[in-house]
Design a protein around this motif. Sequence first.
Motif, mmCIF file in Angstrom:
data_model
loop_
_atom_site.group_PDB
_atom_site.id
_atom_site.type_symbol
_atom_site.label_atom_id
_atom_site.label_comp_id
_atom_site.label_asym_id
_atom_site.label_seq_id
_atom_site.Cartn_x
_atom_site.Cartn_y
_atom_site.Cartn_z
ATOM 1 N N ARG A 61 0.814 -1.205 0.000
ATOM 2 C CA ARG A 61 0.000 0.000 0.000
ATOM 3 C C ARG A 61 0.856 1.266 0.000
ATOM 4 O O ARG A 61 0.499 2.261 0.601
ATOM 5 C CB ARG A 61 -0.931 -0.002 1.211
ATOM 6 C CG ARG A 61 -1.862 -1.181 1.298
ATOM 7 C CD ARG A 61 -2.873 -1.209 0.199
ATOM 8 N NE ARG A 61 -3.784 -0.108 0.358
ATOM 9 C CZ ARG A 61 -4.667 0.253 -0.531
ATOM 10 N NH1 ARG A 61 -4.777 -0.398 -1.657
ATOM 11 N NH2 ARG A 61 -5.466 1.256 -0.337
ATOM 12 N N ALA A 63 2.833 4.694 -1.571
ATOM 13 C CA ALA A 63 2.476 5.788 -2.466
ATOM 14 C C ALA A 63 3.697 6.187 -3.270
ATOM 15 O O ALA A 63 4.162 7.305 -3.209
ATOM 16 C CB ALA A 63 1.947 6.966 -1.667
ATOM 17 N N VAL A 74 -1.232 4.074 -3.839
ATOM 18 C CA VAL A 74 -1.892 5.179 -4.508
ATOM 19 C C VAL A 74 -0.941 5.838 -5.492
ATOM 20 O O VAL A 74 0.272 5.658 -5.437
ATOM 21 C CB VAL A 74 -2.395 6.223 -3.489
ATOM 22 C CG1 VAL A 74 -3.410 5.604 -2.541
ATOM 23 C CG2 VAL A 74 -1.267 6.838 -2.713
ATOM 24 N N ASN A 75 -1.496 6.614 -6.381
ATOM 25 C CA ASN A 75 -0.710 7.353 -7.349
ATOM 26 C C ASN A 75 -0.062 8.543 -6.653
ATOM 27 O O ASN A 75 -0.744 9.361 -6.033
ATOM 28 C CB ASN A 75 -1.611 7.815 -8.495
ATOM 29 C CG ASN A 75 -0.827 8.518 -9.563
ATOM 30 O OD1 ASN A 75 -0.500 9.683 -9.422
ATOM 31 N ND2 ASN A 75 -0.524 7.804 -10.631
ATOM 32 N N TRP A 79 -1.739 11.991 -5.149
ATOM 33 C CA TRP A 79 -1.557 12.256 -3.718
ATOM 34 C C TRP A 79 -1.006 13.659 -3.495
ATOM 35 O O TRP A 79 -1.547 14.446 -2.729
ATOM 36 C CB TRP A 79 -0.625 11.198 -3.118
ATOM 37 C CG TRP A 79 -0.334 11.424 -1.680
ATOM 38 C CD1 TRP A 79 0.798 11.948 -1.142
ATOM 39 C CD2 TRP A 79 -1.195 11.140 -0.580
ATOM 40 N NE1 TRP A 79 0.698 12.010 0.220
ATOM 41 C CE2 TRP A 79 -0.525 11.515 0.590
ATOM 42 C CE3 TRP A 79 -2.479 10.607 -0.479
ATOM 43 C CZ2 TRP A 79 -1.089 11.372 1.851
ATOM 44 C CZ3 TRP A 79 -3.035 10.456 0.779
ATOM 45 C CH2 TRP A 79 -2.336 10.843 1.924
ATOM 46 N N GLY A 99 -4.333 6.005 1.111
ATOM 47 C CA GLY A 99 -4.842 6.954 0.131
ATOM 48 C C GLY A 99 -6.018 7.781 0.625
ATOM 49 O O GLY A 99 -6.911 8.111 -0.138
ATOM 50 N N ILE A 122 -7.938 8.296 -2.712
ATOM 51 C CA ILE A 122 -7.196 7.971 -3.927
ATOM 52 C C ILE A 122 -7.223 6.459 -4.017
ATOM 53 O O ILE A 122 -6.719 5.760 -3.150
ATOM 54 C CB ILE A 122 -5.770 8.540 -3.880
ATOM 55 C CG1 ILE A 122 -5.874 10.063 -3.733
ATOM 56 C CG2 ILE A 122 -4.994 8.153 -5.124
ATOM 57 C CD1 ILE A 122 -4.591 10.737 -3.417
ATOM 58 N N ASP A 124 -6.366 4.285 -6.725
ATOM 59 C CA ASP A 124 -5.627 3.528 -7.727
ATOM 60 C C ASP A 124 -4.203 4.056 -7.818
ATOM 61 O O ASP A 124 -3.921 5.175 -7.392
ATOM 62 C CB ASP A 124 -6.326 3.688 -9.082
ATOM 63 C CG ASP A 124 -6.028 2.568 -10.055
ATOM 64 O OD1 ASP A 124 -4.943 1.962 -9.953
ATOM 65 O OD2 ASP A 124 -6.867 2.311 -10.925
ATOM 66 N N ARG A 125 -3.326 3.264 -8.386
ATOM 67 C CA ARG A 125 -1.950 3.710 -8.634
ATOM 68 C C ARG A 125 -1.819 4.407 -9.985
ATOM 69 O O ARG A 125 -0.784 4.977 -10.290
ATOM 70 C CB ARG A 125 -0.998 2.513 -8.583
ATOM 71 C CG ARG A 125 -0.841 1.946 -7.184
ATOM 72 C CD ARG A 125 0.126 0.800 -7.177
ATOM 73 N NE ARG A 125 1.450 1.214 -7.546
ATOM 74 C CZ ARG A 125 2.444 1.430 -6.700
ATOM 75 N NH1 ARG A 125 2.249 1.260 -5.431
ATOM 76 N NH2 ARG A 125 3.626 1.790 -7.137
#
Length: 179
Positions: A61, A63, A74-75, A79, A99, A122, A124-125
Motif C-alpha cells: 500500500r 504511495a 496510490v498514485n 496524492w 490513500g 485515492i 488507484d496507482r
Amino acid sequence: MPRRLMPCRSASGSAAQSLRGMSWLPTAALLGLAALSACSSAPKSVGDLTAPRNHLMAEDRGASGGEDKLKGGVNAYLWRATLDTISFMPVATADAEGGIILTDWYTPPAAHDERFKITAFILDRRLRSDALRLSVFRQVKQGTEWVDTPAAGNTASDIGARILSRARKLRADNGNRDN
C-alpha cells in the motif's frame, strides 16, 4: 478514657454459636477466588484462537508511483496534487498508504456562518480521473448550532478537476515518468 471494643456474645452466651452464623464468608471468598482465576491472563493454546483473516496484508500500500498494474497503494501525483490543492484547509488525517486525506472544518474568511470539510480517497496507482473520489461536507450556522446542508453540486467536481490538472502538471514536470 478510651473504650475498648469487646467481642459481642450472642444471647445464648456461646462464641461458637455466633461464628456459626458467619460460615458463609469463607465459602464466598473461595468462590470469588475461583471466579478471578478464570480471568487469568495465562497464554492460550493455538487451538483456542481463531487465525486472523486479513486479505489486505498481501497488498503493498505504498504511495511511490503511478504504475499501470494495480499492486496496491496510490498514485503519487494524485496524492501530491490533492495535498497541494486543498492545502488552504487544515488537514486532520493523511494516510499515504491507504490513500485517504481528511480535512478539518474550514471557514472561509468571507463567510463566518458556513464551514466546509473534504474527504479525499485515492483509489488507484494509475493517474486516472476515476482514481480520485471526493466528498465535500458543508455546515451552516443557525443560531449557536452548526447544521448540515448540502454543498453545491459542482463543488466536488470542480475541486477534482483542479486536482487532476495539478497531477498532470506534476507528471509532466517529471518528464511524464510514472516513478
